[in-house]
Enzyme design. Structure first.
Site, PDB file in Angstrom:
ATOM      1  N   HIS A 166       0.733  -1.323  -0.048  1.00  0.00           N
ATOM      2  CA  HIS A 166      -0.009  -0.068   0.234  1.00  0.00           C
ATOM      3  C   HIS A 166       1.022   1.214  -0.196  1.00  0.00           C
ATOM      4  O   HIS A 166       1.902   1.161   0.853  1.00  0.00           O
ATOM      5  CB  HIS A 166      -0.990   0.004   1.345  1.00  0.00           C
ATOM      6  N   SER A 167       0.420   2.279  -0.728  1.00  0.00           N
ATOM      7  CA  SER A 167       1.092   3.638  -0.826  1.00  0.00           C
ATOM      8  C   SER A 167       2.755   3.447  -0.946  1.00  0.00           C
ATOM      9  O   SER A 167       3.085   2.848  -1.769  1.00  0.00           O
ATOM     10  CB  SER A 167       0.749   4.125   0.618  1.00  0.00           C
ATOM     11  N   MET A 168       3.528   3.979   0.047  1.00  0.00           N
ATOM     12  CA  MET A 168       4.863   4.037  -0.302  1.00  0.00           C
ATOM     13  C   MET A 168       5.393   2.691  -0.084  1.00  0.00           C
ATOM     14  O   MET A 168       6.710   2.372  -0.397  1.00  0.00           O
ATOM     15  CB  MET A 168       5.778   4.885   0.584  1.00  0.00           C
ATOM     16  N   LEU A 193      -1.225  -0.826  -4.126  1.00  0.00           N
ATOM     17  CA  LEU A 193      -2.591  -0.002  -4.000  1.00  0.00           C
ATOM     18  C   LEU A 193      -2.197   1.293  -3.747  1.00  0.00           C
ATOM     19  O   LEU A 193      -1.457   1.641  -2.719  1.00  0.00           O
ATOM     20  CB  LEU A 193      -3.287  -0.810  -2.866  1.00  0.00           C
ATOM     21  N   THR A 195      -0.095   3.559  -4.831  1.00  0.00           N
ATOM     22  CA  THR A 195       1.487   3.501  -4.788  1.00  0.00           C
ATOM     23  C   THR A 195       1.764   4.855  -5.840  1.00  0.00           C
ATOM     24  O   THR A 195       1.651   4.734  -7.060  1.00  0.00           O
ATOM     25  CB  THR A 195       2.198   2.692  -5.096  1.00  0.00           C
TER      26      THR A 195
END
Length: 360
Positions: A166-168, A193, A195
């Site tokens: 997720h993200s970073m 997701l 990112t």
């Protein structure tokens, strides 16, 4: 009573139109016209700490195994999956997807040859502000390479894990490949997701800028020279509802060939059809079901890499995400630099040949 001149009337109209335009812009910013329609996901989680991760960062970070209560078995007999949280993210954010993965396998899918449950591991990164520091991203990636080696010790016949980030956390997953302690082949599927693959949301640290640049070069060259030929990357973006990460930056098109990766907005995914904000993308039930279903279908426990071949893998992802099958091979830009096409251009008089150079 004073009458307005023609010029004054024009100025009043222009001022009114300007005020209306400002109102529309601000209204669109604070009230996006992509209304959230996510259903909630539910889980009955339990987390079991995995000891003995050999890393200089073992006292800082912790590896856990997720188990859905009353559904998951106690033994490790499935396919290993690793969840990586993002900036200030918690290891417990895996629960919605992990619960759906467990329920999908045990109650919903028709079993196929090579199918197996999934053992989902998650990592506590102390909710660090990783988006602000390239060094934190590198530390997390270094620890996770050691964590993957530890996970694979539980699976003598497996050589690879699937990564969900997720993200970073997606940037951490890509950074893992660039570090000296990465074992080639340890990861062959990455699903991210929200990112920011293309550019960092905020660059306050020169190390972060250098990391993004070097990572893009590494991945481009890896696909060009074949060292990443078995790695597929799927990037899912939440659209306009995600005000934390611009979804345009979730694109992987600049460094992954179409044969190995793709980017899709959740609004375009069949049976999802809704945007997701930055955290909802982890629990949006419509999306969680799609992610669980496509993960389950690419599993093949008979193979050391624990998944079906990359061509079949991408076909499964495309089908679940509502994309047409790929009908043409992807050509990396490096192979086009010296390419010249010759074509005949019919004109009045003799036929002439003219060179066409493709500009990259």
């Amino acid at each position: 009573m004073t009458c307005l001149s023609k010029t004054q009337w024009i100025l009043c109209i222009l001022m009114g139109l300007s005020a209306l335009a400002i109102h529309v812009i601000l209204d669109a910013f604070y009230h996006p016209y992509d209304p959230p329609a996510c259903s909630m996901s539910y889980a009955r989680p339990s987390y079991h700490q995995i000891p003995n991760v050999v890393s200089r960062l073992s006292e800082k970070y912790t590896l856990y195994l997720y188990r859905e209560v009353t559904v998951d078995r106690e033994d490790l007999s499935g396919v290993p999956v690793l969840f990586i949280p993002g900036h200030a993210g918690s290891y417990k954010q895996v629960r919605s997807i992990a619960a759906q993965v467990a329920n999908h396998y045990y109650y919903e899918i028709p079993l196929h040859e090579g199918s197996a449950s999934m053992d989902i591991f998650t990592v506590d990164l102390n909710e660090e502000f990783s988006a602000l520091s390239g060094q934190l991203l590198q530390d997390q990636a270094e620890y996770l390479n050691s964590a993957v080696s530890r996970i694979l010790e539980f699976y003598p016949s497996a050589s690879s894990v699937m990564v969900l980030a997720h993200s970073m956390g997606g940037i951490v997953a890509r950074t893992m490949f660039t570090l000296p302690n990465y074992q080639p082949g340890n990861i062959n599927t990455i699903i991210t997701l929200a990112t920011p693959h293309a550019t960092a949301p905020l660059v306050l640290d020169p190390t972060l800028d250098r990391l993004y640049r070097s990572m893009e070069t590494f991945w481009k060259e890896g696909y060009a020279n074949g060292t990443l030929n078995d790695v597929s990357v799927i990037s899912l973006a939440g659209g306009s509802l995600d005000t934390t990460v611009n979804s345009d930056s979730a694109s992987v098109a600049d460094w992954v060939p179409e044969s190995h990766g793709l980017t899709v907005f959740t609004t375009a995914i069949p049976n999802v059809w809704t945007g997701c904000d930055h955290r909802a993308i982890l629990w949006c039930n419509q999306l969680v079901k799609v992610v669980a279903a496509m993960m389950a279908e690419v599993v093949d426990q008979r193979k050391p890499q624990q998944t079906i071949p990359v061509e079949q893998r991408m076909a499964v992802f495309r089908r679940h995400l509502g994309l047409r099958p790929q009908t043409h091979p992807w050509v990396h830009s490096s192979s086009l630099r010296n390419l010249q096409l010759r074509t005949k251009i019919n004109q009045r008089g003799p036929t002439k040949r003219q060179g066409i150079r493709i500009l990259v």
